[in-house]
Enzyme design. Structure first.
Site, PDB file in Angstrom:
ATOM      1  N   LYS A 185      71.347  29.875 -48.461  1.00  0.00           N
ATOM      2  CA  LYS A 185      71.030  28.624 -47.760  1.00  0.00           C
ATOM      3  C   LYS A 185      71.566  27.396 -48.480  1.00  0.00           C
ATOM      4  O   LYS A 185      72.075  26.467 -47.866  1.00  0.00           O
ATOM      5  CB  LYS A 185      69.507  28.435 -47.644  1.00  0.00           C
ATOM      6  CG  LYS A 185      68.752  29.459 -46.910  1.00  0.00           C
ATOM      7  CD  LYS A 185      68.385  30.720 -47.650  1.00  0.00           C
ATOM      8  CE  LYS A 185      67.787  30.634 -49.013  1.00  0.00           C
ATOM      9  NZ  LYS A 185      66.501  31.261 -49.182  1.00  0.00           N
ATOM     10  N   GLU A 224      74.315  33.854 -40.643  1.00  0.00           N
ATOM     11  CA  GLU A 224      73.105  34.105 -39.839  1.00  0.00           C
ATOM     12  C   GLU A 224      71.871  34.292 -40.732  1.00  0.00           C
ATOM     13  O   GLU A 224      70.768  33.843 -40.402  1.00  0.00           O
ATOM     14  CB  GLU A 224      73.332  35.355 -38.975  1.00  0.00           C
ATOM     15  CG  GLU A 224      72.241  35.653 -37.984  1.00  0.00           C
ATOM     16  CD  GLU A 224      72.129  34.617 -36.876  1.00  0.00           C
ATOM     17  OE1 GLU A 224      73.054  34.514 -36.059  1.00  0.00           O
ATOM     18  OE2 GLU A 224      71.118  33.907 -36.837  1.00  0.00           O
ATOM     19  N   GLY A 266      65.810  34.432 -41.976  1.00  0.00           N
ATOM     20  CA  GLY A 266      65.870  35.841 -42.378  1.00  0.00           C
ATOM     21  C   GLY A 266      66.421  36.724 -41.262  1.00  0.00           C
ATOM     22  O   GLY A 266      67.574  36.596 -40.862  1.00  0.00           O
ATOM     23  N   LYS A 304      67.415  24.804 -44.651  1.00  0.00           N
ATOM     24  CA  LYS A 304      67.562  25.521 -43.376  1.00  0.00           C
ATOM     25  C   LYS A 304      67.637  24.548 -42.200  1.00  0.00           C
ATOM     26  O   LYS A 304      68.421  24.755 -41.272  1.00  0.00           O
ATOM     27  CB  LYS A 304      66.417  26.520 -43.218  1.00  0.00           C
ATOM     28  CG  LYS A 304      66.532  27.676 -44.226  1.00  0.00           C
ATOM     29  CD  LYS A 304      65.257  28.468 -44.323  1.00  0.00           C
ATOM     30  CE  LYS A 304      65.374  29.628 -45.301  1.00  0.00           C
ATOM     31  NZ  LYS A 304      64.099  30.241 -45.631  1.00  0.00           N
TER      32      LYS A 304
HETATM   33  N1  HSE Z   1      62.361  32.011 -50.065  1.00  0.00           N
HETATM   34  C1  HSE Z   1      62.770  32.106 -48.703  1.00  0.00           C
HETATM   35  C2  HSE Z   1      61.536  32.119 -47.817  1.00  0.00           C
HETATM   36  C3  HSE Z   1      63.590  33.342 -48.518  1.00  0.00           C
HETATM   37  O1  HSE Z   1      60.445  32.339 -48.335  1.00  0.00           O
HETATM   38  O2  HSE Z   1      61.648  31.871 -46.626  1.00  0.00           O
HETATM   39  C4  HSE Z   1      64.263  33.453 -47.185  1.00  0.00           C
HETATM   40  O3  HSE Z   1      65.179  32.428 -46.962  1.00  0.00           O
END
Ligand code: HSE
Length: 379
Positions: A101, A125, A130, A201
């Site tokens: 990310k 993606e 995730g 994100k």
């Molecule tokens: N550390 C991130 C989360 C991992 O907890 O969403 C996935 O991007």
């Protein structure tokens, strides 16, 4: 002849990519339309007990200079050396699929431009949500829409912590430790807890949807470290859950307003029931109205699923996918100040019963209230 690929990093996600590839090799190759061979795994550590111990290298140049390797999965995380490695691969025309990310949020515009120039692909993606397919839906399935808003839970670790604290009365530190053991948290969990991961994100989503690179430094970000369990309980009695929400809105003045904050989410809103490590993304488009994406937002195999999906796509697509792209942005004047973020607010003032404002206030106005806690309500 088989397509040869490499995996950079053998941590939680990288090892998941390798295991998933071997587990489902037959169907993966069928979907890719060709045989595939994992030629290298890059990691500085030794893994002598894995069944693919012969694939490991400590030298990135083995991969870069091997013309047989046409696709690479980057699962190292962090900005460097990931940026240098990915950039070098793309410059040589090797397609890259990443779960990183930070890399996409900080350097996506540069890497996408190189992929375009070299007619290969930079896919990501796995960098948002995730396992949840969200990048492709945004630039393919929903491409006919003007997107009014994207809002959701984009960090599995904080959602897991909030759920464990609220449902199981678990202490914050214990819940965080468990999230780390389960492989959800970042190497430095501050990025989860303080909202930086969710910020990266929403930057990726904003850049993709609105076509200009949105940098994390331009996005107001507040995490969950100051959330009082008492407020969570009071909010619940008022009909709301407190969730860490990342959202971006297109405003009437043409600007966009991305931000990350804990927010009150009405129990009537499906997002309020998203618990544990699950993520949910609500997309509001002018043709589709509201569309929801839901699934596991972190973890070894859910994230590997998205990386391997990208890998298959990069094996199938020999030319650059233009729609998954955005421009560099010289300045951030297209981003509205958070001061103008409008919402109703949950307010807790000393000696008074907590309440929700009758009217919307701007962020700037809400900060002027002499309150111990002010938390926006997701509209
Ligand atoms: N550390 C991130 C989360 C991992 O907890 O969403 C996935 O991007």
């Amino acid at each position: 002849m088989s397509v040869k690929f490499a995996v950079l990093g053998h941590g939680v996600v990288g090892s998941g990519v390798v295991e998933l590839f071997y587990k489902n090799k037959e169907s993966i190759e069928k979907r890719a339309g060709t045989e595939m061979e994992l030629k290298y795994i890059l990691d500085l550590r030794d893994f002598p007990d894995t069944p693919y111990a012969d694939k490991f290298t400590k030298d990135f140049n083995d991969i870069l200079n091997d013309d047989e390797v046409t696709a690479v999965c980057e699962c190292m995380g962090g900005l460097e050396p990931a940026f240098t490695f990915v950039k070098s691969c793309l410059e040589k025309g090797k397609s890259v699929s990443t779960s990183n990310k930070e890399l996409v949020a900080e350097k996506g515009d540069i890497l996408l431009a190189i992929a375009k120039e070299k007619n290969c692909n930079f896919f990501f993606e796995a960098s948002v949500g995730g396992a949840i397919p969200i990048i492709r839906p945004l630039h393919k399935c929903l491409a006919a829409n003007e997107i009014n808003e994207v809002a959701g839970i984009l960090n599995g670790t904080t959602n897991f912590i909030l759920t464990k604290m609220y449902n199981d009365n678990m202490a914050f530190d214990d819940a965080l430790k468990l999230a780390q053991q389960l492989g959800y948290a970042e190497k430095d969990p501050t990025a989860d807890v303080e909202g930086y991961d969710a910020c990266r994100k929403i930057c990726i989503i904003s850049s993709l949807v609105y076509g200009k690179h949105v940098y994390p430094k331009s996005v107001f970000t507040k995490g969950i470290s100051q959330i009082d369990l008492n407020d969570v309980q009071v909010a619940d009695s008022m009909g709301y859950a407190i969730k860490l929400i990342a959202n971006v809105k297109k405003l009437e003045n043409g600007k966009i307003l991305p931000c990350v904050m804990p927010m009150l989410v009405s129990h009537d809103n499906i997002i309020s029931s998203v618990s544990d490590v699950f993520n949910a993304v609500l997309v509001d488009g002018d043709a589709v109205d509201k569309t929801m994406f839901y699934g596991r937002g972190a973890g070894k195999f859910p994230t590997a699923s998205a990386v391997v999906g990208d890998l298959i796509d990069s094996v199938k697509h020999k030319v650059t996918v233009f729609s998954q792209s955005w421009e560099s942005s010289e300045d951030d004047s297209f981003i509205e100040s958070v001061d103008n973020f409008k919402a109703k607010w949950y307010v807790r003032e000393a000696g008074k019963t907590p309440y929700i404002t009758d009217n919307e206030l701007t962020f700037a106005e809400a900060q002027k209230l002499s309150a111990e806690a002010v938390i926006p309500v997701l509209a």
